[in-house]
Design a protein around this motif. Structure first.
Motif, mmCIF file in Angstrom:
data_model
loop_
_atom_site.group_PDB
_atom_site.id
_atom_site.type_symbol
_atom_site.label_atom_id
_atom_site.label_comp_id
_atom_site.label_asym_id
_atom_site.label_seq_id
_atom_site.Cartn_x
_atom_site.Cartn_y
_atom_site.Cartn_z
ATOM 1 N N LYS A 1 90.917 42.172 -33.215
ATOM 2 C CA LYS A 1 89.559 42.642 -33.456
ATOM 3 C C LYS A 1 88.454 41.983 -32.649
ATOM 4 N N ALA A 2 88.617 40.748 -32.239
ATOM 5 C CA ALA A 2 87.511 40.028 -31.610
ATOM 6 C C ALA A 2 87.170 40.605 -30.249
ATOM 7 N N ALA A 3 85.884 40.777 -30.023
ATOM 8 C CA ALA A 3 85.408 41.171 -28.698
ATOM 9 C C ALA A 3 85.554 39.963 -27.787
ATOM 10 N N ARG A 4 86.022 40.167 -26.614
ATOM 11 C CA ARG A 4 86.254 39.061 -25.686
ATOM 12 C C ARG A 4 85.044 38.749 -24.823
ATOM 13 N N THR A 5 83.989 39.543 -24.940
ATOM 14 C CA THR A 5 82.755 39.282 -24.215
ATOM 15 C C THR A 5 81.607 39.346 -25.207
ATOM 16 N N PRO A 6 80.548 38.553 -24.990
ATOM 17 C CA PRO A 6 79.416 38.583 -25.920
ATOM 18 C C PRO A 6 78.799 39.975 -25.996
ATOM 19 N N LYS A 7 78.305 40.300 -27.179
ATOM 20 C CA LYS A 7 77.636 41.580 -27.390
ATOM 21 C C LYS A 7 76.153 41.320 -27.602
ATOM 22 N N SER A 8 75.357 42.341 -27.443
ATOM 23 C CA SER A 8 73.917 42.185 -27.617
ATOM 24 C C SER A 8 73.519 42.180 -29.080
ATOM 25 N N THR A 9 74.392 42.660 -29.962
ATOM 26 C CA THR A 9 74.083 42.657 -31.385
ATOM 27 C C THR A 9 74.686 41.423 -32.035
ATOM 28 N N PRO A 10 74.031 40.853 -33.038
ATOM 29 C CA PRO A 10 74.568 39.655 -33.690
ATOM 30 C C PRO A 10 75.869 39.952 -34.425
ATOM 31 N N GLU B 1 83.824 49.046 -42.217
ATOM 32 C CA GLU B 1 83.831 48.271 -40.974
ATOM 33 C C GLU B 1 84.552 46.935 -41.124
ATOM 34 N N CYS B 2 85.253 46.733 -42.212
ATOM 35 C CA CYS B 2 85.903 45.453 -42.486
ATOM 36 C C CYS B 2 86.875 45.095 -41.354
ATOM 37 N N PRO B 3 86.726 43.907 -40.757
ATOM 38 C CA PRO B 3 87.624 43.534 -39.664
ATOM 39 C C PRO B 3 89.065 43.323 -40.108
ATOM 40 N N TRP B 4 89.317 43.151 -41.399
ATOM 41 C CA TRP B 4 90.682 42.984 -41.895
ATOM 42 C C TRP B 4 91.438 44.311 -41.907
ATOM 43 N N ARG B 5 90.719 45.439 -41.842
ATOM 44 C CA ARG B 5 91.358 46.754 -41.834
ATOM 45 C C ARG B 5 91.974 47.026 -40.472
ATOM 46 N N ARG B 6 93.193 47.505 -40.471
ATOM 47 C CA ARG B 6 93.875 47.852 -39.209
ATOM 48 C C ARG B 6 93.246 49.085 -38.561
ATOM 49 N N ASP B 7 92.603 49.946 -39.352
ATOM 50 C CA ASP B 7 92.067 51.197 -38.823
ATOM 51 C C ASP B 7 90.639 51.094 -38.293
ATOM 52 N N VAL B 8 90.095 49.889 -38.204
ATOM 53 C CA VAL B 8 88.744 49.690 -37.679
ATOM 54 C C VAL B 8 88.831 49.364 -36.186
ATOM 55 N N THR B 9 87.978 49.980 -35.422
ATOM 56 C CA THR B 9 87.953 49.790 -33.975
ATOM 57 C C THR B 9 87.645 48.330 -33.629
ATOM 58 N N PRO B 10 88.414 47.745 -32.711
ATOM 59 C CA PRO B 10 88.171 46.351 -32.297
ATOM 60 C C PRO B 10 86.857 46.203 -31.540
ATOM 61 N N GLY B 11 86.419 44.955 -31.422
ATOM 62 C CA GLY B 11 85.274 44.622 -30.597
ATOM 63 C C GLY B 11 83.934 44.608 -31.284
ATOM 64 N N GLN B 12 83.904 44.791 -32.581
ATOM 65 C CA GLN B 12 82.644 44.829 -33.314
ATOM 66 C C GLN B 12 81.974 43.453 -33.368
ATOM 67 N N PHE B 13 82.775 42.398 -33.402
ATOM 68 C CA PHE B 13 82.253 41.046 -33.510
ATOM 69 C C PHE B 13 82.743 40.212 -32.322
ATOM 70 N N PRO B 14 81.903 39.317 -31.820
ATOM 71 C CA PRO B 14 82.338 38.472 -30.700
ATOM 72 C C PRO B 14 83.350 37.423 -31.162
ATOM 73 N N LEU B 15 84.172 36.973 -30.252
ATOM 74 C CA LEU B 15 85.183 35.959 -30.539
ATOM 75 C C LEU B 15 84.555 34.726 -31.187
#
Length: 146
Positions: free
Chosen positions: A126-135, A27-41
């Motif tokens: 990678k950054a989610a542009r809206t807050p997520k419910s998970t930390p 799930e490393c955000p530095w990986r190009r093959d990981v789906t965006p939006g896992q972490f908030p901006l």
């Protein structure tokens, strides 16, 4: 691609060494093959203190970009961050000189997945542009951590 426990585990072998992951986790955000939006901006904005660039390196007292799977209080530097941005952190450079981290971690290893070329690119993708419910950062019982 290799992402087994021995490759992805954190290296905590010597108390004076810089604890770090040896391979980007799945799930490393530095990986190009990981789906965006896992972490908030906002999480990425807080981490800007960990990255610099040529001529604008961060100080040796700046925090390091820890793997998000690291337990709080026992953080290990992110393998992707080390490979892409580690050289621009004076604390990492000093650790290399002092023998507390191997300089080979400052570049992607053999059979690594493609990584983003910079922090700015990674955040843009990678950054989610809206807050997520998970930390943004959570403790896990990750079997890849030592």
């Amino acid at each position: 691609m290799s992402d087994n426990a021995s490759d992805a585990a954190a290296d905590h072998s010597d108390m004076n060494r810089i604890p770090h992951r040896r391979y980007p986790c799945v799930e490393c955000p530095w990986r190009r093959d990981v789906t965006p939006g896992q972490f908030p901006l906002e999480a990425f904005e807080a981490l800007t203190r960990t990255v610099g660039g040529p001529g604008r390196e961060v100080s040796d007292t700046a925090p390091m970009f820890a793997c998000h799977k690291s337990p709080e209080g026992d953080e290990a530097a992110c393998a992707g961050w080390l490979a892409v941005a580690g050289w621009d952190h004076f604390g990492i450079r000093r650790a290399v000189i002092e023998g507390r981290i191997d300089p080979s971690v400052l570049r992607p290893g053999h059979n690594w997945p493609p990584l983003h070329a910079s922090y700015t690119e990674m955040v843009t993708k990678k950054a989610a542009r809206t807050p997520k419910s998970t930390p943004a950062v959570t403790e896990t019982s990750d079997p890849d951590m030592v």
